[in-house]
Design an enzyme around this catalytic site. Sequence first.
Site, PDB file in Angstrom:
ATOM      1  NE  ARG A   1     -72.121 -10.736  -0.093  1.00  0.00           N
ATOM      2  CZ  ARG A   1     -73.297 -10.500   0.468  1.00  0.00           C
ATOM      3  NH1 ARG A   1     -74.258  -9.915  -0.250  1.00  0.00           N
ATOM      4  NH2 ARG A   1     -73.524 -10.848   1.707  1.00  0.00           N
TER       5      ARG A   1
ATOM      6  CE  LYS B   1     -50.478 -10.545  -5.149  1.00  0.00           C
ATOM      7  NZ  LYS B   1     -49.101 -11.086  -5.018  1.00  0.00           N
TER       8      LYS B   1
ATOM      9  CD  GLU C   1     -41.897  -4.371  -9.044  1.00  0.00           C
ATOM     10  OE1 GLU C   1     -41.674  -5.530  -9.463  1.00  0.00           O
ATOM     11  OE2 GLU C   1     -42.332  -4.148  -7.899  1.00  0.00           O
TER      12      GLU C   1
ATOM     13  CE  LYS D   1     -48.356  -8.611 -11.753  1.00  0.00           C
ATOM     14  NZ  LYS D   1     -48.332  -7.477 -10.793  1.00  0.00           N
TER      15      LYS D   1
ATOM     16  CD  GLU E   1     -48.363 -14.578  -5.028  1.00  0.00           C
ATOM     17  OE1 GLU E   1     -47.320 -13.979  -5.310  1.00  0.00           O
ATOM     18  OE2 GLU E   1     -49.223 -14.128  -4.249  1.00  0.00           O
TER      19      GLU E   1
ATOM     20  NE  ARG F   1     -50.093 -12.905  -9.392  1.00  0.00           N
ATOM     21  CZ  ARG F   1     -51.222 -12.232  -9.578  1.00  0.00           C
ATOM     22  NH1 ARG F   1     -52.320 -12.879  -9.936  1.00  0.00           N
ATOM     23  NH2 ARG F   1     -51.264 -10.932  -9.412  1.00  0.00           N
TER      24      ARG F   1
ATOM     25  CG  ASN G   1     -44.117 -12.340  -4.516  1.00  0.00           C
ATOM     26  OD1 ASN G   1     -44.634 -11.244  -4.325  1.00  0.00           O
ATOM     27  ND2 ASN G   1     -44.837 -13.431  -4.704  1.00  0.00           N
TER      28      ASN G   1
ATOM     29  CG  HIS H   1     -41.566  -7.768  -4.413  1.00  0.00           C
ATOM     30  ND1 HIS H   1     -40.767  -7.875  -5.526  1.00  0.00           N
ATOM     31  CD2 HIS H   1     -42.468  -6.788  -4.687  1.00  0.00           C
ATOM     32  CE1 HIS H   1     -41.179  -7.001  -6.441  1.00  0.00           C
ATOM     33  NE2 HIS H   1     -42.197  -6.331  -5.960  1.00  0.00           N
TER      34      HIS H   1
ATOM     35  CG  HIS I   1     -43.489  -6.047   0.060  1.00  0.00           C
ATOM     36  ND1 HIS I   1     -44.325  -7.015  -0.429  1.00  0.00           N
ATOM     37  CD2 HIS I   1     -43.652  -4.976  -0.759  1.00  0.00           C
ATOM     38  CE1 HIS I   1     -44.967  -6.557  -1.492  1.00  0.00           C
ATOM     39  NE2 HIS I   1     -44.564  -5.319  -1.719  1.00  0.00           N
TER      40      HIS I   1
ATOM     41  CG  HIS J   1     -42.828  -0.994  -4.484  1.00  0.00           C
ATOM     42  ND1 HIS J   1     -43.017  -1.887  -3.471  1.00  0.00           N
ATOM     43  CD2 HIS J   1     -42.839  -1.707  -5.647  1.00  0.00           C
ATOM     44  CE1 HIS J   1     -43.147  -3.114  -3.977  1.00  0.00           C
ATOM     45  NE2 HIS J   1     -43.039  -3.021  -5.290  1.00  0.00           N
TER      46      HIS J   1
END
Length: 344
Positions: free
Chosen positions: A107, A129, A171, A209, A219, A223, A227, A230, A234, A249
């Site tokens: 956990r 993230k 980025e 960031k 998000e 935030r 993206n 992306h 992605h 990427h």
Amino acid sequence: MIHFIQNIESLNALIEEHSSKASSVFILTDENVSNHCIPGFIGACSCLAEAEVIELEAGEANKSLEVCGHLWTHLLERNADRHSLVINLGGGVISDLGGFVAATYKRGIQFLNIPTTLMGMVDAAIGGKNGIDHDEVKNCIGTFSQPLSTIVYPGFLETLDARELKSGFAEMLKYGLIAQEQLWKDLIAIDTLTVQSLSPFIKQCATTKEQLVSEDYKEGGKRKLLNLGHTVGHALESFYIQQGLLMTHGECVAAGIVIEAKLAFDFGICSEEVSTHIYKCVSKFFALKDYSLPPFDSLFSYLQNDKKNKEGSIRFVLPSKIGKAVYDVEIDAAQIEKSYTTFI
């Protein structure tokens, strides 16, 4: 919290602050980082004399449940408890994977991110993230869980090849487009992408960031600006993974930025001048004409799986002008296809 350091010797004090309280310490890395960075890293950090190095093969393929299972089993076999510490030393794959494994083991155990790539230093290792890929869809399983700290040492960038350096640069361009017009101007003025030419801008990107994350950790709003590029990026990356094609990427994000800038113009979000400017500037560094872009039908299923989508609608972050962008822009498939086919 992000710590920026200029010499590797400074790592020891930062790491010791956390490792001294840990019952055991594990360093997760990959074969490339192990060869180039581990000797100097361990040599500079006497506090890690008893730490165990876990080395993976390099590559996006390791961001899988299968690899997570092996890592969880390894931690169990080494009697790692809830007071153990995982140090993620590597690029985006290592921080994504290591953060996810740490956040879910018993956990949640604590972890540090020490990025060794430009992509990690300005983006992947920051923000909490963590995630893995599943069924060839990027980052569709993951958690929000912050590292104890992200430690940025630009000296590690000397180990990168030109392609990996350029991948992280995509980025950096994103930050200029969404929040920092002057940063955009400074970045596109660079003649050659080198460690020396890019290092002065790492802190500015990383703190941009960090600020967005501090305002909107889960998000739900601002935030999402991170993206930009992306949604398409992605989808392209997932397609190339499925096809067994090697695209970084950053290369996919760069393509995503210009395609989404065209979409922004076609949808009335930005002017043609802005869209064209973005295309020309990104093309200065990324040879978009050489991309083997798939037909829209092959890309659409990946677009439908994007994490930002809601109630089946595909949502984008689109530039409105240099330094400004809007999020949650819902665009139907026909409009996306019309803009996308401009580049095929």
